[in-house]
Design an enzyme around this catalytic site. Structure first.
Site, mmCIF file in Angstrom:
data_model
loop_
_atom_site.group_PDB
_atom_site.id
_atom_site.type_symbol
_atom_site.label_atom_id
_atom_site.label_comp_id
_atom_site.label_asym_id
_atom_site.label_seq_id
_atom_site.Cartn_x
_atom_site.Cartn_y
_atom_site.Cartn_z
ATOM 1 C CB CYS A 1 -5.182 -1.457 -1.518
ATOM 2 S SG CYS A 1 -6.511 -0.632 -0.636
ATOM 3 C CE1 TYR B 1 -4.324 11.767 5.182
ATOM 4 C CE2 TYR B 1 -6.540 12.054 6.060
ATOM 5 C CZ TYR B 1 -5.166 12.203 6.185
ATOM 6 O OH TYR B 1 -4.656 12.783 7.307
ATOM 7 C CB CYS C 1 -10.731 -2.410 0.574
ATOM 8 S SG CYS C 1 -10.215 -1.739 -1.029
ATOM 9 C CD GLU D 1 -5.244 -5.978 -0.977
ATOM 10 O OE1 GLU D 1 -4.717 -4.844 -0.941
ATOM 11 O OE2 GLU D 1 -5.923 -6.432 -0.044
ATOM 12 C CG ASN E 1 -0.353 -0.174 2.531
ATOM 13 O OD1 ASN E 1 0.654 -0.869 2.669
ATOM 14 N ND2 ASN E 1 -0.938 0.434 3.549
ATOM 15 C CB VAL E 2 1.795 3.659 -2.285
ATOM 16 C CG1 VAL E 2 2.596 4.958 -2.359
ATOM 17 C CG2 VAL E 2 2.688 2.465 -2.635
ATOM 18 C CD GLU E 3 -1.427 4.840 4.546
ATOM 19 O OE1 GLU E 3 -0.906 5.712 5.282
ATOM 20 O OE2 GLU E 3 -2.130 3.903 4.964
ATOM 21 C CG ASN E 4 -0.898 11.330 -1.930
ATOM 22 O OD1 ASN E 4 -1.456 12.420 -1.783
ATOM 23 N ND2 ASN E 4 0.172 11.191 -2.666
ATOM 24 C CB SER E 5 -0.426 14.455 1.890
ATOM 25 O OG SER E 5 0.900 14.160 2.225
HETATM 26 N N1 THU Z 1 -5.125 -1.470 2.677
HETATM 27 C C1 THU Z 1 -4.545 -2.325 1.788
HETATM 28 O O1 THU Z 1 -3.470 -2.065 1.249
HETATM 29 N N2 THU Z 1 -5.195 -3.472 1.499
HETATM 30 C C2 THU Z 1 -6.348 -3.890 2.111
HETATM 31 O O2 THU Z 1 -6.824 -4.964 1.822
HETATM 32 C C3 THU Z 1 -6.990 -3.038 3.106
HETATM 33 C C4 THU Z 1 -6.398 -1.697 3.307
HETATM 34 C C5 THU Z 1 -4.382 -0.261 3.043
HETATM 35 C C6 THU Z 1 -4.955 1.029 2.588
HETATM 36 C C7 THU Z 1 -4.377 1.983 3.615
HETATM 37 O O3 THU Z 1 -3.066 2.375 3.203
HETATM 38 C C8 THU Z 1 -4.249 1.165 4.863
HETATM 39 O O4 THU Z 1 -4.314 -0.172 4.450
HETATM 40 C C9 THU Z 1 -5.316 1.425 5.896
HETATM 41 O O5 THU Z 1 -6.570 1.386 5.350
#
Ligand code: THU
Length: 112
Positions: A40, A35, A72, A42, A29-33
Protein backbone atom coordinates in the site's frame (compact mmCIF):
# COMPACT_ATOMS: atom_id res chain seq x y z
CA UNK A 1 -0.93 9.09 -7.24
CA UNK A 2 0.25 9.27 -10.86
CA UNK A 3 3.22 7.06 -9.95
CA UNK A 4 1.04 4.36 -8.39
CA UNK A 5 1.41 0.97 -10.05
CA UNK A 6 -2.10 -0.44 -9.91
CA UNK A 7 -2.81 -2.39 -13.12
CA UNK A 8 -4.91 -4.98 -11.27
CA UNK A 9 -7.22 -2.82 -9.16
CA UNK A 10 -6.95 0.47 -11.06
CA UNK A 11 -7.17 2.03 -7.60
CA UNK A 12 -4.29 4.45 -7.35
CA UNK A 13 -3.29 5.67 -3.91
CA UNK A 14 -0.80 8.32 -2.81
CA UNK A 15 0.41 8.92 0.73
CA UNK A 16 2.57 11.57 2.36
CA UNK A 17 4.09 11.03 5.77
CA UNK A 18 5.36 13.99 7.79
CA UNK A 19 8.29 13.40 10.12
CA UNK A 20 8.63 15.08 13.51
CA UNK A 21 11.34 17.33 12.08
CA UNK A 22 9.34 18.46 9.07
CA UNK A 23 10.47 16.14 6.30
CA UNK A 24 7.88 14.57 3.98
CA UNK A 25 8.13 11.06 2.56
CA UNK A 26 5.69 10.14 -0.17
CA UNK A 27 4.57 6.69 -1.29
CA UNK A 28 2.24 4.99 -3.73
CA UNK A 29 0.70 1.56 -3.91
CA UNK A 30 2.73 -0.91 -5.93
CA UNK A 31 0.82 -4.01 -7.01
CA UNK A 32 2.18 -7.34 -8.15
CA UNK A 33 1.01 -10.23 -10.34
CA UNK A 34 1.38 -12.31 -7.20
CA UNK A 35 -1.31 -10.27 -5.45
CA UNK A 36 0.01 -10.81 -1.93
CA UNK A 37 3.17 -8.99 -2.95
CA UNK A 38 1.26 -5.71 -3.24
CA UNK A 39 2.28 -2.89 -0.93
CA UNK A 40 0.00 0.00 0.00
CA UNK A 41 0.94 3.65 -0.44
CA UNK A 42 1.08 4.22 3.33
CA UNK A 43 3.57 1.43 3.94
CA UNK A 44 5.66 2.49 0.94
CA UNK A 45 5.98 5.96 2.49
CA UNK A 46 6.76 4.53 5.93
CA UNK A 47 9.35 2.08 4.59
CA UNK A 48 11.04 4.85 2.62
CA UNK A 49 11.22 7.00 5.73
CA UNK A 50 12.42 4.31 8.12
CA UNK A 51 15.04 3.10 5.65
CA UNK A 52 16.37 6.66 5.51
CA UNK A 53 16.64 6.79 9.30
CA UNK A 54 13.36 8.56 10.19
CA UNK A 55 11.14 6.92 12.79
CA UNK A 56 9.07 9.69 14.33
CA UNK A 57 5.99 10.80 12.43
CA UNK A 58 3.25 13.31 13.21
CA UNK A 59 0.90 13.32 10.22
CA UNK A 60 -0.14 11.20 7.28
CA UNK A 61 -2.12 12.33 4.24
CA UNK A 62 -3.79 9.79 1.95
CA UNK A 63 -5.53 10.33 -1.38
CA UNK A 64 -6.83 7.90 -3.95
CA UNK A 65 -8.49 7.88 -7.33
CA UNK A 66 -11.42 6.17 -5.62
CA UNK A 67 -12.07 8.99 -3.14
CA UNK A 68 -11.31 8.78 0.56
CA UNK A 69 -9.23 5.72 1.31
CA UNK A 70 -8.87 4.82 4.94
CA UNK A 71 -5.63 2.95 5.63
CA UNK A 72 -6.08 -0.83 5.60
CA UNK A 73 -5.65 -2.94 8.73
CA UNK A 74 -2.08 -3.94 7.96
CA UNK A 75 -1.07 -0.31 7.40
CA UNK A 76 -2.75 0.76 10.64
CA UNK A 77 -0.70 -1.73 12.62
CA UNK A 78 2.45 -0.96 10.63
CA UNK A 79 2.15 2.78 11.35
CA UNK A 80 1.20 2.17 14.99
CA UNK A 81 4.66 0.69 15.52
CA UNK A 82 6.28 4.07 14.92
CA UNK A 83 3.54 6.64 15.49
CA UNK A 84 0.59 5.58 17.67
CA UNK A 85 -0.50 9.22 17.94
CA UNK A 86 -0.41 9.84 14.20
CA UNK A 87 -2.94 12.32 12.79
CA UNK A 88 -4.45 11.29 9.47
CA UNK A 89 -5.87 13.47 6.70
CA UNK A 90 -7.97 11.89 3.96
CA UNK A 91 -9.26 13.26 0.70
CA UNK A 92 -8.33 14.82 -2.60
CA UNK A 93 -10.33 18.04 -2.61
CA UNK A 94 -8.80 20.59 -0.22
CA UNK A 95 -12.27 21.81 0.79
CA UNK A 96 -13.51 18.37 1.74
CA UNK A 97 -10.78 16.80 3.83
CA UNK A 98 -11.48 14.37 6.65
CA UNK A 99 -9.24 13.98 9.65
CA UNK A 100 -8.90 11.26 12.23
CA UNK A 101 -6.26 9.74 14.45
CA UNK A 102 -4.55 6.39 14.18
CA UNK A 103 -5.79 5.56 17.68
CA UNK A 104 -9.36 6.03 16.46
CA UNK A 105 -8.74 3.68 13.55
CA UNK A 106 -6.80 1.16 15.63
CA UNK A 107 -7.77 1.14 19.29
CA UNK A 108 -5.53 -1.08 21.39
CA UNK A 109 -2.96 -1.59 18.63
CA UNK A 110 -0.41 -4.30 19.26
CA UNK A 111 2.99 -3.52 20.79
CA UNK A 112 5.48 -5.96 22.24
N1 THU B 1 -4.40 0.46 -1.01
C1 THU B 1 -3.53 1.41 -0.54
O1 THU B 1 -2.49 1.68 -1.14
N2 THU B 1 -3.85 2.03 0.61
C2 THU B 1 -5.02 1.86 1.30
O2 THU B 1 -5.23 2.51 2.30
C3 THU B 1 -6.00 0.90 0.82
C4 THU B 1 -5.61 0.07 -0.34
C5 THU B 1 -4.10 -0.16 -2.30
C6 THU B 1 -3.73 -1.60 -2.27
C7 THU B 1 -4.12 -2.03 -3.67
O3 THU B 1 -3.04 -1.74 -4.56
C8 THU B 1 -5.28 -1.15 -4.03
O4 THU B 1 -5.23 -0.08 -3.13
C9 THU B 1 -6.63 -1.82 -3.95
O5 THU B 1 -6.79 -2.47 -2.76
Amino acid sequence: MPNAYAPFSNFKVGAALLTEDGKVFTGVNVENSSYGGTICAERTAAVKAVSEGYRSFTKLAVASTGGDAYPCGICRQFLYEFAPDLEIILGVDEDHLRTCTLRELLPEGFRL
